[in-house]
Design a protein around this motif. Sequence first.
Motif, PDB file in Angstrom:
ATOM      1  N   THR A  76      28.171  49.450  53.424  1.00 43.26           N
ATOM      2  CA  THR A  76      28.103  48.735  52.145  1.00 43.26           C
ATOM      3  C   THR A  76      28.583  49.684  51.052  1.00 43.26           C
ATOM      4  O   THR A  76      28.602  50.900  51.229  1.00 43.26           O
ATOM      5  CB  THR A  76      26.665  48.275  51.816  1.00 43.26           C
ATOM      6  N   GLY A  77      28.940  49.108  49.904  1.00 43.44           N
ATOM      7  CA  GLY A  77      29.296  49.922  48.749  1.00 43.44           C
ATOM      8  C   GLY A  77      30.747  50.352  48.743  1.00 43.44           C
ATOM      9  O   GLY A  77      31.143  51.248  49.496  1.00 43.44           O
ATOM     10  N   LYS A  78      31.547  49.701  47.924  1.00 39.68           N
ATOM     11  CA  LYS A  78      32.955  50.072  47.782  1.00 39.68           C
ATOM     12  C   LYS A  78      33.305  50.058  46.307  1.00 39.68           C
ATOM     13  O   LYS A  78      33.013  49.086  45.602  1.00 39.68           O
ATOM     14  CB  LYS A  78      33.852  49.083  48.540  1.00 39.68           C
ATOM     15  N   LEU A  79      33.901  51.144  45.820  1.00 41.66           N
ATOM     16  CA  LEU A  79      34.275  51.233  44.418  1.00 41.66           C
ATOM     17  C   LEU A  79      35.594  50.494  44.207  1.00 41.66           C
ATOM     18  O   LEU A  79      36.621  50.850  44.784  1.00 41.66           O
ATOM     19  CB  LEU A  79      34.416  52.698  43.993  1.00 41.66           C
ATOM     20  N   GLU A  80      35.556  49.446  43.379  1.00 40.94           N
ATOM     21  CA  GLU A  80      36.740  48.637  43.102  1.00 40.94           C
ATOM     22  C   GLU A  80      36.888  48.483  41.591  1.00 40.94           C
ATOM     23  O   GLU A  80      36.117  49.060  40.814  1.00 40.94           O
ATOM     24  CB  GLU A  80      36.638  47.284  43.801  1.00 40.94           C
ATOM     25  N   TRP A  81      37.868  47.689  41.186  1.00 38.82           N
ATOM     26  CA  TRP A  81      38.127  47.488  39.767  1.00 38.82           C
ATOM     27  C   TRP A  81      37.927  46.020  39.396  1.00 38.82           C
ATOM     28  O   TRP A  81      38.259  45.129  40.159  1.00 38.82           O
ATOM     29  CB  TRP A  81      39.557  47.908  39.409  1.00 38.82           C
ATOM     30  N   GLY A  82      37.353  45.815  38.212  1.00 38.24           N
ATOM     31  CA  GLY A  82      37.171  44.468  37.692  1.00 38.24           C
ATOM     32  C   GLY A  82      37.525  44.419  36.218  1.00 38.24           C
ATOM     33  O   GLY A  82      37.648  45.452  35.554  1.00 38.24           O
ATOM     34  N   LEU A  83      37.684  43.220  35.708  1.00 35.88           N
ATOM     35  CA  LEU A  83      38.044  43.031  34.300  1.00 35.88           C
ATOM     36  C   LEU A  83      36.820  42.568  33.521  1.00 35.88           C
ATOM     37  O   LEU A  83      36.245  41.522  33.826  1.00 35.88           O
ATOM     38  CB  LEU A  83      39.160  41.989  34.167  1.00 35.88           C
ATOM     39  N   VAL A  84      36.412  43.373  32.533  1.00 38.33           N
ATOM     40  CA  VAL A  84      35.278  43.019  31.692  1.00 38.33           C
ATOM     41  C   VAL A  84      35.788  42.270  30.468  1.00 38.33           C
ATOM     42  O   VAL A  84      36.677  42.754  29.752  1.00 38.33           O
ATOM     43  CB  VAL A  84      34.479  44.262  31.264  1.00 38.33           C
ATOM     44  N   LEU A  85      35.234  41.093  30.234  1.00 37.42           N
ATOM     45  CA  LEU A  85      35.596  40.268  29.084  1.00 37.42           C
ATOM     46  C   LEU A  85      34.501  40.401  28.036  1.00 37.42           C
ATOM     47  O   LEU A  85      33.335  40.092  28.299  1.00 37.42           O
ATOM     48  CB  LEU A  85      35.737  38.803  29.514  1.00 37.42           C
ATOM     49  N   GLU A 150      48.536  48.391  30.756  1.00 42.04           N
ATOM     50  CA  GLU A 150      49.707  48.358  29.876  1.00 42.04           C
ATOM     51  C   GLU A 150      49.567  47.255  28.829  1.00 42.04           C
ATOM     52  O   GLU A 150      49.968  47.425  27.675  1.00 42.04           O
ATOM     53  CB  GLU A 150      50.970  48.119  30.709  1.00 42.04           C
ATOM     54  N   LEU A 151      48.979  46.146  29.218  1.00 37.79           N
ATOM     55  CA  LEU A 151      48.860  44.994  28.324  1.00 37.79           C
ATOM     56  C   LEU A 151      47.936  45.273  27.139  1.00 37.79           C
ATOM     57  O   LEU A 151      48.186  44.837  26.014  1.00 37.79           O
ATOM     58  CB  LEU A 151      48.351  43.791  29.119  1.00 37.79           C
ATOM     59  N   LYS A 152      46.848  45.997  27.384  1.00 33.20           N
ATOM     60  CA  LYS A 152      45.887  46.370  26.335  1.00 33.20           C
ATOM     61  C   LYS A 152      45.418  45.152  25.548  1.00 33.20           C
ATOM     62  O   LYS A 152      45.446  45.116  24.315  1.00 33.20           O
ATOM     63  CB  LYS A 152      46.490  47.410  25.375  1.00 33.20           C
ATOM     64  N   ALA A 153      44.975  44.135  26.258  1.00 29.03           N
ATOM     65  CA  ALA A 153      44.452  42.929  25.615  1.00 29.03           C
ATOM     66  C   ALA A 153      43.126  43.243  24.946  1.00 29.03           C
ATOM     67  O   ALA A 153      42.212  43.770  25.582  1.00 29.03           O
ATOM     68  CB  ALA A 153      44.278  41.818  26.643  1.00 29.03           C
ATOM     69  N   GLN A 154      43.028  42.926  23.658  1.00 32.14           N
ATOM     70  CA  GLN A 154      41.807  43.216  22.903  1.00 32.14           C
ATOM     71  C   GLN A 154      40.651  42.402  23.485  1.00 32.14           C
ATOM     72  O   GLN A 154      40.759  41.198  23.694  1.00 32.14           O
ATOM     73  CB  GLN A 154      41.995  42.855  21.431  1.00 32.14           C
ATOM     74  N   GLY A 155      39.528  43.093  23.772  1.00 31.16           N
ATOM     75  CA  GLY A 155      38.347  42.400  24.291  1.00 31.16           C
ATOM     76  C   GLY A 155      38.359  42.211  25.789  1.00 31.16           C
ATOM     77  O   GLY A 155      37.452  41.594  26.334  1.00 31.16           O
ATOM     78  N   ALA A 156      39.389  42.736  26.456  1.00 36.57           N
ATOM     79  CA  ALA A 156      39.459  42.650  27.919  1.00 36.57           C
ATOM     80  C   ALA A 156      39.874  44.013  28.449  1.00 36.57           C
ATOM     81  O   ALA A 156      40.973  44.483  28.179  1.00 36.57           O
ATOM     82  CB  ALA A 156      40.456  41.581  28.349  1.00 36.57           C
ATOM     83  N   SER A 157      38.979  44.653  29.197  1.00 34.45           N
ATOM     84  CA  SER A 157      39.246  46.015  29.666  1.00 34.45           C
ATOM     85  C   SER A 157      38.906  46.150  31.145  1.00 34.45           C
ATOM     86  O   SER A 157      37.999  45.491  31.653  1.00 34.45           O
ATOM     87  CB  SER A 157      38.411  47.036  28.865  1.00 34.45           C
ATOM     88  N   VAL A 158      39.640  47.017  31.817  1.00 35.29           N
ATOM     89  CA  VAL A 158      39.441  47.278  33.242  1.00 35.29           C
ATOM     90  C   VAL A 158      38.397  48.378  33.420  1.00 35.29           C
ATOM     91  O   VAL A 158      38.484  49.432  32.785  1.00 35.29           O
ATOM     92  CB  VAL A 158      40.764  47.697  33.902  1.00 35.29           C
ATOM     93  N   TYR A 159      37.401  48.131  34.283  1.00 31.72           N
ATOM     94  CA  TYR A 159      36.356  49.114  34.557  1.00 31.72           C
ATOM     95  C   TYR A 159      36.039  49.121  36.047  1.00 31.72           C
ATOM     96  O   TYR A 159      36.215  48.105  36.740  1.00 31.72           O
ATOM     97  CB  TYR A 159      35.078  48.791  33.762  1.00 31.72           C
TER      98      TYR A 159
END
Length: 600
Positions: A76-85, A150-159
């Motif tokens: 169990t446990g895998k470090l992945e990426w998600g988009l925080v809104l 690259e897009l740098k959408a305001q209020g949406a960041s990758v974590y």
Amino acid sequence: MQVQLKRRIYIACILLTGLFSLLMIRLAWVQVVQINRTMPGFQRTVREMSVLQRERGVILDTGRGQFTDYKGRPLTGKLEWGLVLFPHPDQTNHSYPSTKSVVKELAALLHTDVNSLQKEWNQGNAPHFWTAGANQPSTLTDSQVARLRELKAQGASVYPLMTRYGQAATGMQWLGYLAEQPEFPNAQSRHKNEVKQPFAMKSGAAGLERTMEPLLMGIGPTLLTRMVTGSGEVIPDIQPRVIAPANTHYPLRAETTINIDLQQGIEQLVKKSGMKEGAIVVLDAANADVRAMVSAPFYHPLHVDPKQTAWANRAVQGAVPGSIFKIVTAAAALEYHAVSKGETFHCDGEWGKYGLSCWKEHGHGTLNLEQGFAESCNIVFAETARRLSMEQLERTAVALGLARPVGWEGKRVAGMPVLHHFDHEDAGRVRLPSVSPQDEGAKVQTAIGQRDVLVTPLQAANLIVTLLHDGQVSAPRLVQRIRYADGDTMLDMPMHDSPSSAGRISPATAHQLLSWMKKVVSDGTGKSLQHARWQVAGKSGTAQVQQHGEKRNHQWFIGYGPTDQPKYAVAVLVQNVAPSSRHQATAMFRKVMDYLAESS
């Protein structure tokens, strides 16, 4: 004098009040200057500054302990990426940095439409991971992560986020799943004032996730928080902060006995074979540790609804054993000297009592107990059962690790009164209490593994290990130790025997039965195993059952290999197949043994 004294007190009060007022003004001025330095362009009043004292957060890692296989490889446990809104005003407002074109491109990157994106983005006033309408965060590919940055959408960041389970269905029901709890566990309550949205924390609902909950719950989550205005809008000039527990010992890691390569390999065999219902258990012949445990049908740990789904790990659920129970009857006959050396029986296909017949239509002819075991002759075992009492069958079954839970358990472990490795493990049984021990018909049916007898695949595999260990019953383990996050050992879970008030069978009886299992393959019902990669031995079984009023069969094969130096004990159960079906369990046993041979 009194008038002058009052006047002096009055003047002193005015001076003190003025002094305090100057101090308050000075303090306010210092705070405004500090804010102007850290946030150029913002002119804040004291009232506005109070509005800024708000945070909204999202959980990056729950802090829950993880599982590994016996070599430390993660289960169990895998470090992945998600988009925080993060919450923000309507994106159609062109004054907001994320314009329509940016939102459109963002939606395309997420493989959704603008309306669906905006709908999920604007849910509530707290940040959250993009889920694509599912009940868990949607993970991103490497190319999506690069383009979003690259897009740098305001209020949406990758974590980064810690995902617990994979996306595919699995046969690891022993692992279990998590279910949401309405409140934070106590260990995580220290974060509740820092995260304004009510996070639904999860705890173990089945399997090892449930039985080891006190060890796995952790000491708190890792949070990402952002400062927001009163309306919930993120203040871009204040950088996000990560809040994480400072204790380097946590989260803990539960080191299981599972070999993930064998587990996944056998799961693939089950898929390719088309096996719909049943279980396969592989135990280390040296110590009864579980190396693989597969239950079918598979489950998806992310999509279990505990309100609608009855939890089922078929590897630890009792099933009618059929002729594999003849191992118990043969052991009782040897232990209680019910059959004379060299004595023979005659089978013509019908017994003439209790509707009992042999599976071979015209019978096996004349044969002794060893031959009757190899050919799985019902007539031989019916005659043998008449010479035994029901109590003798029951005592022998218990001595061999049946009719009782056998899985590892520890008392007073880590402050817990009892720690079990096998959640919802059935005890199995030999007979129902309502059945009289003097009922000969029930005794005969019991002796061939029918009537009320129930055995779990775990017990069946462990029965083989018991015979390999001269009749001593081991307690199979699923977990061998608990480690701290830095790798040091917190708790060992040592191997131990499974004690029985019925004692144990003799080593001579155990050796005799192992020898007879070789005869099953060389001359009996397991002849199809003669061409296996390893020389193997075992016992087949077919149990007659009913499913929804229709006649069905449970098929079993249990055994060990290689016979010259046993490495694994294996139990295969294929459930609810048509009576006319070929013996799928024997075929699956060979596939499993061949795979184990290739992997060794």
